[in-house]
Design a protein around this motif. Structure first.
Motif, PDB file in Angstrom:
ATOM      1  N   UNK A  18       0.834  -1.195   0.000  1.00  0.00           N
ATOM      2  CA  UNK A  18       0.000   0.000   0.000  1.00  0.00           C
ATOM      3  C   UNK A  18       0.869   1.245   0.000  1.00  0.00           C
ATOM      4  N   UNK A  19       0.469   2.301  -0.703  1.00  0.00           N
ATOM      5  CA  UNK A  19       1.186   3.572  -0.578  1.00  0.00           C
ATOM      6  C   UNK A  19       1.185   4.042   0.872  1.00  0.00           C
ATOM      7  N   UNK A  20       2.280   4.640   1.300  1.00  0.00           N
ATOM      8  CA  UNK A  20       2.386   5.081   2.688  1.00  0.00           C
ATOM      9  C   UNK A  20       1.300   6.084   3.043  1.00  0.00           C
ATOM     10  N   UNK A  21       0.848   6.846   2.050  1.00  0.00           N
ATOM     11  CA  UNK A  21      -0.181   7.845   2.356  1.00  0.00           C
ATOM     12  C   UNK A  21      -1.547   7.222   2.632  1.00  0.00           C
ATOM     13  N   UNK A  22      -1.640   5.893   2.535  1.00  0.00           N
ATOM     14  CA  UNK A  22      -2.885   5.215   2.908  1.00  0.00           C
ATOM     15  C   UNK A  22      -2.912   4.793   4.376  1.00  0.00           C
ATOM     16  N   UNK A  23      -1.887   5.169   5.133  1.00  0.00           N
ATOM     17  CA  UNK A  23      -1.872   4.826   6.557  1.00  0.00           C
ATOM     18  C   UNK A  23      -3.104   5.361   7.300  1.00  0.00           C
ATOM     19  N   UNK A  24      -3.529   6.609   7.047  1.00  0.00           N
ATOM     20  CA  UNK A  24      -4.750   7.076   7.738  1.00  0.00           C
ATOM     21  C   UNK A  24      -5.980   6.242   7.387  1.00  0.00           C
ATOM     22  N   UNK A  25      -6.054   5.771   6.138  1.00  0.00           N
ATOM     23  CA  UNK A  25      -7.180   4.927   5.732  1.00  0.00           C
ATOM     24  C   UNK A  25      -7.168   3.610   6.498  1.00  0.00           C
ATOM     25  N   UNK A  26      -5.995   3.017   6.658  1.00  0.00           N
ATOM     26  CA  UNK A  26      -5.891   1.756   7.396  1.00  0.00           C
ATOM     27  C   UNK A  26      -6.230   1.987   8.871  1.00  0.00           C
ATOM     28  N   UNK A  27      -5.792   3.100   9.404  1.00  0.00           N
ATOM     29  CA  UNK A  27      -6.126   3.419  10.792  1.00  0.00           C
ATOM     30  C   UNK A  27      -7.638   3.574  10.959  1.00  0.00           C
ATOM     31  N   UNK A  28      -8.274   4.185   9.974  1.00  0.00           N
ATOM     32  CA  UNK A  28      -9.732   4.340  10.026  1.00  0.00           C
ATOM     33  C   UNK A  28     -10.414   2.977   9.964  1.00  0.00           C
ATOM     34  N   UNK A  29      -9.917   2.092   9.114  1.00  0.00           N
ATOM     35  CA  UNK A  29     -10.465   0.735   9.036  1.00  0.00           C
ATOM     36  C   UNK A  29     -10.324   0.027  10.377  1.00  0.00           C
ATOM     37  N   UNK A  30      -9.158   0.160  11.006  1.00  0.00           N
ATOM     38  CA  UNK A  30      -8.947  -0.479  12.294  1.00  0.00           C
ATOM     39  C   UNK A  30      -9.912   0.071  13.343  1.00  0.00           C
ATOM     40  N   UNK A  31     -10.180   1.365  13.281  1.00  0.00           N
ATOM     41  CA  UNK A  31     -11.140   1.961  14.216  1.00  0.00           C
ATOM     42  C   UNK A  31     -12.534   1.358  14.025  1.00  0.00           C
ATOM     43  N   UNK A  32     -12.936   1.198  12.777  1.00  0.00           N
ATOM     44  CA  UNK A  32     -14.249   0.630  12.485  1.00  0.00           C
ATOM     45  C   UNK A  32     -14.330  -0.806  12.999  1.00  0.00           C
ATOM     46  N   UNK A  33     -13.291  -1.586  12.745  1.00  0.00           N
ATOM     47  CA  UNK A  33     -13.280  -2.976  13.207  1.00  0.00           C
ATOM     48  C   UNK A  33     -13.307  -3.045  14.738  1.00  0.00           C
ATOM     49  N   UNK A  34     -12.556  -2.161  15.378  1.00  0.00           N
ATOM     50  CA  UNK A  34     -12.589  -2.123  16.851  1.00  0.00           C
ATOM     51  C   UNK A  34     -13.975  -1.740  17.346  1.00  0.00           C
ATOM     52  N   UNK A  35     -14.630  -0.822  16.625  1.00  0.00           N
ATOM     53  CA  UNK A  35     -15.983  -0.423  16.995  1.00  0.00           C
ATOM     54  C   UNK A  35     -16.972  -1.568  16.908  1.00  0.00           C
ATOM     55  N   UNK A  36     -16.655  -2.563  16.098  1.00  0.00           N
ATOM     56  CA  UNK A  36     -17.499  -3.756  15.988  1.00  0.00           C
ATOM     57  C   UNK A  36     -17.156  -4.797  17.047  1.00  0.00           C
TER      58      UNK A  36
END
Length: 287
Positions: A18-36
């Protein structure tokens, strides 16, 4: 397959980094998964460096193998795509994977791994990009994911099909992205399609590329052996309104065949895409 709150899930990248600039997107995904209620664990090899690689093929394969070996990991989500997933196929220990089965999710280039896992282990994997949970259709994807993964509902798997030929098909479902599936031709990882249902879709490629791919399927004998053909979206062709359409090309290429053909607009590369069980039983029929 069912997840429960507290389960660990792995995020891996078996294809292009993944491009490094997608780190915020991955962090957002992790937040959503944690929210579940899930506990996401990231591979050390998600992001590309100065080249397209997120680690060597051996490192990416080892990260995937470790996710299978870890008894606390209950599902594996590949969040990559591109071209390089087939680097891993001859580096994996399929006996160990078969001994510790768990659902694997991926799409696009991960078609090679979804089908190789079936060929080598008989495992059912899932054609789905978990980043749909944070993309434009997240408001629809998240509740469907929760209902299906935690409660056993079919929301994420419910697909509306229309028939081009025939009115019913049933069998083991294989396939995925057409270009990527054909990378397996001539390798020990291509599944036996005899009596199977074949699903195909494509992000890129116009009429010349689709003719090439369909001709290769015919020359491989695929159309002599499958019991049904399912068509997803063909994004470039549809966006550019190319003619003949993919449906027309398929009907031309399969003249003389009698297997049923159905299509949907609900599975492909769009962020609205539903999930298909690759290697699992599947039935499509008229209402």
């Amino acid at each position: 397959m069912q997840l429960t709150a507290g389960n660990k899930v792995a995020l891996v990248a078996c294809s292009n980094g993944l491009p490094v600039d997608q780190q915020p997107e991955v962090q957002r995904l992790m937040q959503v998964l944690r929210g579940m209620g899930l506990c996401p664990v990231c591979s050390d090899y998600l992001y590309a460096g100065p080249t397209a690689f997120a680690g060597t093929a051996a490192q990416r394969a080892a990260a995937l193998q470790q996710a299978y070996a870890d008894s606390q990991i209950r599902a594996i989500f590949d969040i990559s795509g591109g071209d390089m997933a087939n680097q891993l196929l001859d580096l994996l220990d399929y006996r160990q994977i078969a001994a510790s089965p768990k659902p694997f999710f991926g799409y696009s280039d991960l078609t090679v791994l979804l089908n190789a896992l079936y060929t080598k282990t008989g495992a059912v994997s899932y054609l789905y990009q978990v980043k749909n949970l944070i993309w434009q259709s997240s408001a629809q994807q998240q509740p469907a994911f929760v209902a299906s993964m935690f409660s056993g509902a079919d929301d994420l798997f419910r697909v509306k099909w229309h028939f081009l030929r025939g009115e019913r098909m049933s069998g083991t479902l294989l396939g995925g992205n057409l270009r990527c599936l054909l990378k397996l031709a001539g390798t020990p990882y291509i599944p036996d399609l005899t009596g199977k249902l074949l699903f195909i879709e494509s992000l890129g490629g116009g009429v010349p590329q689709m003719v090439t791919y369909l001709s290769q399927l015919r020359q491989l004998g695929v159309f002599k052996h499958i019991s049904g053909l399912l068509l997803g979206t063909f994004t470039y062709m549809q966006q550019h309104r190319q003619q003949p359409s993919m449906h027309q090309l398929v009907l031309q290429e399969t003249q003389g065949c009698t297997f049923p053909i159905a299509y949907t607009s609900q599975v492909g590369h769009a962020n609205t895409s539903r999930c298909l069980p690759i290697g699992g039983p599947y039935t499509v029929q008229l209402p």
